[in-house]
Structure formats: C-alpha cells, structure tokens
Design a protein around this motif. Structure first.
Motif, PDB file in Angstrom:
ATOM      1  N   SER A   1      43.967  41.607  38.828  1.00 17.82           N
ATOM      2  CA  SER A   1      42.938  42.502  39.358  1.00 17.82           C
ATOM      3  C   SER A   1      41.971  41.706  40.226  1.00 17.82           C
ATOM      4  N   ILE A   2      41.166  42.440  41.008  1.00 16.69           N
ATOM      5  CA  ILE A   2      40.163  41.832  41.877  1.00 16.69           C
ATOM      6  C   ILE A   2      38.792  42.353  41.487  1.00 16.69           C
ATOM      7  N   TYR A   3      37.823  41.444  41.396  1.00 17.97           N
ATOM      8  CA  TYR A   3      36.450  41.828  41.052  1.00 17.97           C
ATOM      9  C   TYR A   3      35.484  40.942  41.835  1.00 17.97           C
ATOM     10  N   PRO A   4      34.370  41.468  42.350  1.00 20.26           N
ATOM     11  CA  PRO A   4      34.000  42.879  42.368  1.00 20.26           C
ATOM     12  C   PRO A   4      34.679  43.603  43.532  1.00 20.26           C
ATOM     13  N   ASP A   5      34.695  44.897  43.484  1.00 26.36           N
ATOM     14  CA  ASP A   5      35.246  45.715  44.552  1.00 26.36           C
ATOM     15  C   ASP A   5      34.378  46.956  44.707  1.00 26.36           C
ATOM     16  N   PRO A   6      33.590  47.051  45.764  1.00 26.39           N
ATOM     17  CA  PRO A   6      33.594  46.191  46.951  1.00 26.39           C
ATOM     18  C   PRO A   6      32.916  44.843  46.694  1.00 26.39           C
ATOM     19  N   ALA A   7      33.294  43.882  47.544  1.00 25.15           N
ATOM     20  CA  ALA A   7      32.790  42.515  47.420  1.00 25.15           C
ATOM     21  C   ALA A   7      31.792  42.206  48.528  1.00 25.15           C
ATOM     22  N   ASN A   8      31.055  41.106  48.351  1.00 27.58           N
ATOM     23  CA  ASN A   8      30.100  40.660  49.357  1.00 27.58           C
ATOM     24  C   ASN A   8      30.499  39.286  49.887  1.00 27.58           C
ATOM     25  N   ASP A   9      30.405  38.265  49.064  1.00 27.96           N
ATOM     26  CA  ASP A   9      30.696  36.893  49.490  1.00 27.96           C
ATOM     27  C   ASP A   9      31.993  36.334  48.893  1.00 27.96           C
ATOM     28  N   PHE A  10      32.270  36.679  47.624  1.00 28.54           N
ATOM     29  CA  PHE A  10      33.442  36.145  46.937  1.00 28.54           C
ATOM     30  C   PHE A  10      34.111  37.261  46.141  1.00 28.54           C
ATOM     31  N   VAL A  11      35.415  37.086  45.900  1.00 23.19           N
ATOM     32  CA  VAL A  11      36.118  37.927  44.939  1.00 23.19           C
ATOM     33  C   VAL A  11      36.781  37.017  43.910  1.00 23.19           C
ATOM     34  N   LEU A  12      36.863  37.499  42.686  1.00 20.30           N
ATOM     35  CA  LEU A  12      37.558  36.789  41.627  1.00 20.30           C
ATOM     36  C   LEU A  12      38.879  37.498  41.389  1.00 20.30           C
ATOM     37  N   VAL A  13      39.979  36.773  41.615  1.00 17.87           N
ATOM     38  CA  VAL A  13      41.310  37.318  41.363  1.00 17.87           C
ATOM     39  C   VAL A  13      41.702  36.923  39.950  1.00 17.87           C
ATOM     40  N   ASN A  14      41.761  37.917  39.071  1.00 17.61           N
ATOM     41  CA  ASN A  14      42.021  37.671  37.652  1.00 17.61           C
ATOM     42  C   ASN A  14      43.493  37.884  37.313  1.00 17.61           C
TER      43      ASN A  14
ATOM     44  N   PHE B   1      47.070  27.547  41.588  1.00 18.22           N
ATOM     45  CA  PHE B   1      45.923  28.368  41.239  1.00 18.22           C
ATOM     46  C   PHE B   1      45.704  28.362  39.734  1.00 18.22           C
ATOM     47  N   ASN B   2      44.446  28.556  39.360  1.00 19.15           N
ATOM     48  CA  ASN B   2      44.145  28.885  37.977  1.00 19.15           C
ATOM     49  C   ASN B   2      44.480  30.356  37.744  1.00 19.15           C
ATOM     50  N   THR B   3      44.561  30.736  36.494  1.00 19.82           N
ATOM     51  CA  THR B   3      44.827  32.144  36.188  1.00 19.82           C
ATOM     52  C   THR B   3      43.770  33.049  36.796  1.00 19.82           C
ATOM     53  N   ASN B   4      42.517  32.600  36.787  1.00 18.88           N
ATOM     54  CA  ASN B   4      41.416  33.317  37.429  1.00 18.88           C
ATOM     55  C   ASN B   4      40.885  32.437  38.557  1.00 18.88           C
ATOM     56  N   SER B   5      40.999  32.896  39.792  1.00 19.97           N
ATOM     57  CA  SER B   5      40.644  32.075  40.958  1.00 19.97           C
ATOM     58  C   SER B   5      39.676  32.816  41.864  1.00 19.97           C
ATOM     59  N   MET B   6      38.681  32.072  42.377  1.00 14.96           N
ATOM     60  CA  MET B   6      37.674  32.617  43.273  1.00 14.96           C
ATOM     61  C   MET B   6      38.140  32.467  44.720  1.00 14.96           C
ATOM     62  N   VAL B   7      37.936  33.531  45.531  1.00 12.03           N
ATOM     63  CA  VAL B   7      38.325  33.514  46.937  1.00 12.03           C
ATOM     64  C   VAL B   7      37.113  33.861  47.789  1.00 12.03           C
ATOM     65  N   ASP B   8      36.835  33.051  48.793  1.00 13.70           N
ATOM     66  CA  ASP B   8      35.695  33.244  49.687  1.00 13.70           C
ATOM     67  C   ASP B   8      36.017  34.335  50.710  1.00 13.70           C
ATOM     68  N   VAL B   9      35.170  35.376  50.808  1.00 12.76           N
ATOM     69  CA  VAL B   9      35.359  36.444  51.804  1.00 12.76           C
ATOM     70  C   VAL B   9      34.138  36.580  52.710  1.00 12.76           C
ATOM     71  N   THR B  10      33.310  35.529  52.781  1.00  7.90           N
ATOM     72  CA  THR B  10      32.074  35.627  53.557  1.00  7.90           C
ATOM     73  C   THR B  10      32.336  35.855  55.044  1.00  7.90           C
ATOM     74  N   GLY B  11      33.474  35.406  55.563  1.00  2.00           N
ATOM     75  CA  GLY B  11      33.740  35.568  56.984  1.00  2.00           C
ATOM     76  C   GLY B  11      34.370  36.883  57.361  1.00  2.00           C
ATOM     77  N   LEU B  12      34.589  37.764  56.395  1.00  3.22           N
ATOM     78  CA  LEU B  12      35.245  39.034  56.667  1.00  3.22           C
ATOM     79  C   LEU B  12      34.214  40.109  56.992  1.00  3.22           C
ATOM     80  N   ALA B  13      34.520  40.908  58.004  1.00  7.39           N
ATOM     81  CA  ALA B  13      33.651  42.036  58.348  1.00  7.39           C
ATOM     82  C   ALA B  13      33.792  43.128  57.296  1.00  7.39           C
TER      83      ALA B  13
END
Length: 441
Positions: A367-380, A406-418
């Motif tokens: 799963s992905i959290y949070p949704d919607p996201a701002n700066d980062f998403v955590l892929v669980n 990857f770890n089982t739970n990994s953080m992904v940077d989305v700050t550059g996405l519109a």
C-alpha cells in the motif's frame, strides 16, 4: 460552441495492472481525442448512432448548467457540430443550490433522446426528471416526466416508449400517452432482447414481456453478494451485466435470451466506486467503465475488459473520471472529466481489437501512504524480491525509477512531482503490480 482541441496522444489514460509481465505493456493510446475547456458542471454523456456512424457528446454549459450542448463527431473524430449546436434544455436555475444533470443520452431514427434531472441540491422533494426527445434540427417531439421519481433511462421502439424508474417501468404509446406500468426491482439500466426487458440484479434478474408489460420467468445467475446497482447491455441475443454488490465486488456475466448463463466473473474494483457504463465490441469482448468517487466528486476511472468467454484481459487506469462509454462495434468511445482540473472534459476513441492486455499480479499487502501525498510517500509491504519502483504520470511516461534493494517499508521522495494522479509500479522477480496515488499541495 465550445473550443475544441484535437490531440494525437492520450492525455488521461494509462495501463494500471499487468500480470505476467516479462515485458511491459504500452500505454493505452487513442485513435483520436478532443478536450474541451468547459463542460464540467455535470458528468458528460455519449450516444452512438449506428445508422449514420456518428458520435454525440453532451456537455453542460457551466458549473450550474441550464442547457447541454450536443457536440457531433464522425468515427474518425472529425467535428461535425452544426452552428448553432444542438441543445438539450434543462430548467432555469434560480440559485446555486440547483443544477441540471444529464442522466442518459441516446439517439435513434434521427432523433436525440435525453433524460435530464433538475436537481434542487438541498431540497429533494423539488427534484424533477424528464425524458426529452427532439429531432436533429432541435424541434421537440415529445416530453415525458416522472416528477421527483428518479428516471434512469428509456427504450424506444415501434410500440412507443418504456421509461425506467427506480422501481418501476412505465409504458407510453407513440404519442406519449401513458398506457401501462409495473413494479420492478431497483436497476440502473435495462436490456431489451427478443421482445423481453431484462432488469434487476444478481442473483435473480426480472424478465418482462415488452408488448404486454407482464412478468416472465426470472433468470438466476451465480453471484458474490447482493447487488445494489446493475448496468445491462446486449449484443445479438446475449445480455451482459455488471453489478456492484454488498461485498465490495463487481459481478460480471452474460446469458442468452433464454436465460442460460454463458459465463460469470467476479472483480474487486477500488473502494467508493460506481459503474458508469458497459458496452460489447464486435469480437464479443465486454467492457465496463468504473469511476472512483471522492465524496460526491468523480475522480479517477478504471476500464475493465473481458473476452467473449469472460476472461479478464485488460485493466486500465485513467487520471480522470470515466463518466460514459459507448461503442461502434470496432471502436470504443469514452468521456469524462479531469480529476485534477475539473473544468476539462474529454472524449476519446480507441480501436477495440487493439486493446489487449496482460493478466494482473495482485500484491494485496502492498500500500501507499499518505494518499494524497505532499513531499514523500511510504510504500508499505514491498515483496522481498522487489527490483525497482517506477513512478508513471497520467499519460504513461516513466518519470522516476528507484532501484533496489528495498526494505519492506520504503520512503519515496515525490517533492518534484506536480499535483495530479500518478502510478507506482512495483517491479519484482515474479512480475509487476501498479498502485494509484495522488500528489496534492
């Protein structure tokens, strides 16, 4: 007349899931598409006329619409809209607590037929539903109303007209005079095959004789839950259905006019979804459109396709709602609204025989959290064999690839996405799966 822009690339759709995936599936590309900068007051509607090979596209005239412009295209997307355009009129809005909504659009015998709902948003007893029929030159032929009882559609034939309400069928003669009515289970649409009207929901469909409006023996099919909303369509002597049920599943299936079940299928669409359309192509493939809601607002669309035996072959995600779908046999036409820019309305065409997908791999624990996201998403819940994560935009472009391990739970940077709708594709040794998420700031 709306300003219309023609595009040769898909603006809003992309494949979301693929199962097998030794090779990646290409984005779903249209034959043609048009985007309108207005018309998002209420969901747009489509109608296809086989006799003239013409597509009709109804869009509203603003956020609180009084009328609907009918745009006209040929099968290749050439704009044939007359000047002035064809218009379906709603009721005048005295304040911003009321609006007109088009429930359904149909065309036959050079005549447009529209079901319009005048919605007093905070005063339901004042709602009104009308069936309007007019010739292509704009002159009104007939007008049938159901008061505040929701009207979902109508069927027209040489005997007259049958309108479909929440729990009732009403028959009118060719001049619009009422002649009969009967109670039916709740249904969103009906199908007419071999002089029979099919309605209701799994597991038991109601069958009605069209000429006498009397009950015939019902049709029973397998089911995975009690359906609350079912859409029907037909091709030849086969009836196809899609219904959302109490278990959050979607029951699909087909049966012949004699009531013999041909196939059934159970899918699980995203939560808070509604079925918006169903159509069968020339090869017998069954296509169902679903829109995921955010409150009362249509957000994102899903298109499911099965082959003639009921095998799920295609699942596509759109960064826009899919509010209606019709077909010409060899071509599918979709319309909806942009989830991010709701004043943008599209109509798009695909060649049905070329839409062939791969089977999906389900990663139920991811799963992905949070949704919607701002700066980062955590892929669980990533599988241990995950090789890479790929972020894909709404037109199918790979924007960013993150390689493992990857770890089982990994953080992904989305700050550059519109701000907008995106996909996160999880590539593993076993295959791939894709999840939807949004960026909002």
């Amino acid at each position: 007349m709306r300003t219309t822009t023609r595009y040769s690339v898909l603006l809003l759709g992309v494949v979301i899931r693929a199962q097998d995936i030794s090779m990646a599936q290409s984005p779903l590309l249209p034959v043609w598409s048009h985007v309108h900068d207005l018309g998002a007051g209420t969901p747009p509607k489509l109608a296809w006329d086989d006799s003239t090979t013409t597509l009709y596209h109804a869009i509203s005239d603003g956020w609180w619409p009084v009328q609907f412009d009918i745009l006209v295209y040929d099968a290749e997307g050439v704009d044939l809209t007359p000047t002035p355009p064809l218009v379906v009129h709603g009721e005048y809005n005295y304040n911003e607590n009321s609006t007109n909504r088009m429930v359904r659009l149909d065309v036959h015998d050079d005549t447009l037929e529209a079901v319009v709902h005048f919605d007093r948003v905070f005063t339901d007893p004042w709602d009104r539903y009308t069936l309007q029929r007019s010739t292509m030159n704009g002159s009104q032929v007939i007008l049938i109303g159901s008061g505040g009882v929701p009207m979902h559609g109508a069927h027209h034939d040489p005997l007259g007209t049958v309108i479909q309400l929440d729990n009732e069928l009403r028959a009118y003669d060719v001049n619009g005079w009422p002649i009969a009515r009967m109670s039916i289970p709740f249904t969103l649409t009906t199908a007419m095959v071999d002089g029979k009207i099919f309605c209701g929901a799994p597991p038991s469909f109601t069958v009605v004789d069209r000429s006498t409006l009397t009950l015939l023996p019902s049709v029973t099919v397998p089911f995975s839950g009690i359906s609350g909303s079912t859409l029907f369509t037909s091709s030849g002597n086969v009836v196809y259905y899609a219904g959302l049920n109490s278990m959050g599943n979607m029951d699909l299936g087909a049966f012949d006019a004699g009531g013999v079940s041909l196939w059934t299928k159970v899918l699980t669409p995203p939560g808070n979804s509604r079925i918006t359309g169903a159509v069968v192509d020339v090869s017998g493939n069954f296509w169902v459109s679903v829109t995921q809601m955010n409150g009362l607002v249509n957000q994102t669309g899903y298109l499911y396709g099965t082959n003639s035996s009921g095998l799920l072959t295609d699942t596509y995600f759109f960064g826009a709602s899919i509010d209606d779908i019709v077909g010409s046999g060899t071509r599918l036409f979709l319309t909806g609204q942009d989830a991010v820019d709701p004043i943008s309305t599209y109509v798009i065409a695909f060649d049905a025989p070329t839409i062939t997908g791969l089977h999906e791999v389900t990663l139920s624990s991811t799963s992905i959290y949070p949704d919607p996201a701002n700066d980062f998403v955590l892929v669980n819940g990533l599988p241990l064999d995950t090789e890479s994560l790929v972020i894909i935009d709404a037109i199918g472009r790979s924007l960013r690839k993150i390689n493992g391990p990857f770890n089982t739970n990994s953080m992904v940077d989305v700050t550059g996405l519109a701000p907008g709708s995106y996909l996160m594709r999880v590539n593993s040794v076993r295959g791939a799966s894709t999840m939807h998420f949004q960026v909002a700031r």
